[in-house]
Write an enzyme that holds these catalytic residues in place. Structure first.
Site, PDB file in Angstrom:
ATOM      1  N   ASP A 272       3.021  -2.099  10.846  1.00 36.45           N
ATOM      2  CA  ASP A 272       2.903  -0.871  10.054  1.00 36.45           C
ATOM      3  C   ASP A 272       2.601  -1.163   8.576  1.00 36.45           C
ATOM      4  OD1 ASP A 272       3.259   1.643   8.934  1.00 36.45           O
ATOM      5  OD2 ASP A 272       5.438   1.700   9.261  1.00 36.45           O
ATOM      6  N   HIS A 445       9.029   3.955   6.343  1.00 33.09           N
ATOM      7  CA  HIS A 445       8.135   2.788   6.425  1.00 33.09           C
ATOM      8  C   HIS A 445       8.512   1.744   5.379  1.00 33.09           C
ATOM      9  CE1 HIS A 445       5.453   5.405   8.817  1.00 33.09           C
ATOM     10  NE2 HIS A 445       5.862   6.329   7.982  1.00 33.09           N
TER      11      HIS A 445
HETATM   12 ZN    ZN Z   1       6.563   7.464  12.540  1.00 41.21          ZN
END
Ligand code: ZN
Length: 635
Positions: A272, A445
């Protein structure tokens, strides 16, 4: 990224590799004139002629697909693994990655998201989907779709894309599976995949390929990463994630999870990048929850918390804290109610029934005993928070004693809407707490500090940053490279890039890409984006339209009567009588000039001519380029 229903910026046009003619110039300089505009009404400028030619092109073009040969590589060799990001590496949203294992011939697909689009870039389009043509072509080898977590940028595309490649089974954890099924209920006519519930720590065989699931920290429960076993080594894909940590020291469970992954021989790592433009470590969710708990405990008046419905953990903690301090909770907004129902069903939420009260009972309790949990922190026009702010809510009226917490960040593209919301809230004299003033929100994130730590633990030979705009992928790659990872072993992909890892040792990036044009959901239609339709909508939105209706005597080429003119969104006709009269004269002259000595009369030719002339005339007179639509009736 958090999947609140919010417009996300569209991909940059320069990244647009779709085949087809170049876009028309968007508009002439304000105050300028079209090139060659001096020629007067009978000689319209070439630029406007070009615009009109583009506008005249048919709106749907079924042969478009065949104009350039699409690239579909042969199946990967038996000692290789192929990775193809089909979506999500040039944008935030529409995540989908295909992994093809040479040894088994299986293709496994990871996530099937969609992207919300901005009204400005693609008016009327609902969502953008990953392009699945490679999977359609190889449908027999697609053995399963693994969904890493329940955010819409990972599950939103399921009802639209799965039937296109044979509706293979879906493998995911419990909460995600419930969220997918909930969504499927909105599309009752779409064929449904078999749903296989899996757990982290489990290792199963899909097709003939073994995969194992491991837990990752993200802003929704039941988020997982996956490791795909191949004889050459494993491919590890994270889904969205951050790191649970204390002052930048990873929590014990993270050390364990990633340590275990690192014991395998890993050849390829996909991770990510959404927050890779930020350095260091992100705020851990527990700090946010602590802050919110303090606010719930100490605030003296009524408390209204606006958040994303997808923040399960946070909503649950808010409710538990409210109960702990003897407060009642009102929930506002369908998505919050829906998700709390799911949380209850899965055993995540365990508060007493009487803690939640309906909005109409608010008056029965002192203000400092009330916590309202609401949707709409992105300034969505019809969401609960905006209705409250603009006095349109039936039971909730703001007063100076109220405190409002916006427990969310501002999603790019929503800045103006959020500003409007804040202004509307402040008009009531309330106290406002937001993520800039206090730790009331954290992202799902990881920042580069977290990403680099994770990368080191995995210790794969090759690395591909994923999930995010190109800039985010670049920053992720840079950070990993600076930590000592060999640059030549990092690949920064575009949607459709084909990456083969041969014998677990060599990386081969194909020169050509598999089809990656955006697929759009436009009302009830799904398909490759129809540039012309979008352009028409943009043009209509910008300068409106100008419709000419005239009946032409086919024998003489003369007009039977003065032409009718209808216009929308262009100019106010009643105040433009002079222009209209001149336009009528010009229409008559153009039609009759074009039909002179013409036998038989070709109305299409006349129409094209009329469009060009009128577009030039209207532009010269108004500096606007409305869509000119001539309707000629031959009689
Ligand atoms: Zn997500």
């Amino acid at each position: 990224m958090n999947p609140a229903p919010a417009p996300a910026p569209a991909p940059h046009p320069s990244r647009d590799t779709r085949p087809g003619p170049a876009r028309p110039p968007r508009r002439f300089e304000r105050g300028g004139r079209p090139p060659q505009g001096r020629g007067g009404p009978s000689r319209p400028g070439s630029a406007s002629r070009r615009i009109q030619r583009i506008l005249r092109r048919p709106s749907s073009n079924p042969t478009r697909v065949n104009r350039t040969a699409d690239y579909f590589p042969e199946p990967v060799g038996p000692t290789s693994v192929r990775i193809i990001p089909l979506g999500g590496v040039e944008e935030v949203g529409r995540n989908m990655t295909a992994i093809e294992v040479g040894a088994t011939g299986d293709i496994l697909v990871f996530d099937a998201g969609f992207q919300f689009v901005s009204e400005e870039a693609s008016p009327g389009v609902d969502y953008i989907l990953p392009n699945t043509r490679y999977l359609e072509k190889n449908a027999a080898r697609v053995k399963g779709v693994i969904i890493t977590h329940g955010h819409l940028d990972h599950i939103g595309g399921i009802p639209f894309v799965m039937p296109r490649f044979g509706t293979p089974p879906i493998y995911t954890q419990k909460l995600t599976s419930i969220m997918i099924q909930r969504r499927q209920e909105e599309y009752p006519d779409v064929p449904k995949s078999e749903m296989v519930e899996v757990e982290v720590g489990q290792s199963i065989v899909i097709g003939s390929t073994r995969v194992k699931f491991f837990p990752v920290t993200h802003s929704i429960p039941d988020s997982m990463g996956v490791s795909i076993e191949t004889p050459q080594g494993n491919v590890v894909i994270t889904g969205d994630l951050k790191l649970d940590h204390d002052d930048s020291i990873p929590a014990e469970h993270e050390v364990k999870t990633w340590g275990d992954i690192g014991k395998d021989k890993n050849i390829f790592f996909i991770a990510d990048s959404t927050n890779a433009e930020k350095d260091g470590f992100s705020i851990p969710e527990k700090r946010v929850i602590q802050t919110l708990e303090d606010i719930i405990k100490t605030v003296s008046g009524r408390l209204i918390i606006g958040t994303f419905a997808s923040q399960f953990e946070r909503m649950i903690c808010i409710m538990e804290a409210a109960e702990k301090f003897g407060k009642k909770i009102v929930t506002e907004g369908r998505s919050i109610k829906n998700n709390l129902e799911i949380a209850e069903k899965t055993g995540l939420l365990t508060i007493k029934k009487e803690t939640i009260i309906p909005a109409q009972d608010i008056g029965n309790y002192p203000p400092d005993k009330i916590v309202i949990l609401s949707t709409g922190a992105q300034g969505e026009e019809f969401a609960a928070l905006m209705r409250i702010a603009t006095r349109q809510h039936k039971y909730i009226t703001l007063t100076e004693r109220d405190t409002i917490v916006l427990s969310s960040s501002v999603i790019p593209g929503n800045e103006i809407a959020v500003q409007k919301l804040k202004d509307n809230l402040y008009r009531h004299g309330v106290t406002l707490i937001h993520y800039r003033s206090s730790d009331v929100h954290s992202t799902g994130h990881g920042n580069t500090g977290e990403l680099v730590w994770i990368n080191k633990q995995v210790g794969a030979k090759f690395f591909m940053p994923s999930y995010g705009y190109h800039s985010m992928l670049r920053c992720h790659a840079k950070a990993v490279e600076q930590s000592g990872f060999p640059k030549e072993n990092i690949v920064i992909p575009d949607n459709g890039t084909v990456i083969d890892i041969e014998d677990g040792e060599r990386m081969h990036v194909h020169k050509q890409k598999v089809p990656s044009a955006q697929m759009v959901v436009d009302g009830f239609t799904i398909g490759d984006i129809q540039e012309v339709v979008i352009r028409d909508r943009q043009s209509l939105a910008k300068d409106g339209m100008f419709v000419i209706i005239a009946s032409v005597a086919l024998k003489t080429g003369k007009l039977r009567k003065s032409p009718d003119i209808i216009s929308r969104g262009f100019i106010y006709l009643r105040e433009s009588q002079n222009l209209l009269n001149e336009a009528r004269i010009l229409i008559k002259k153009t039609i009759e000039d074009s039909t002179r000595n013409m036998n038989p009369i070709d109305l299409d030719y006349v129409k094209n001519n009329l469009t060009d002339v009128m577009a030039g005339f209207l532009f010269q007179r108004t500096n606007k380029a409305p869509m000119v639509i001539p309707v000629l009736i031959g009689m």
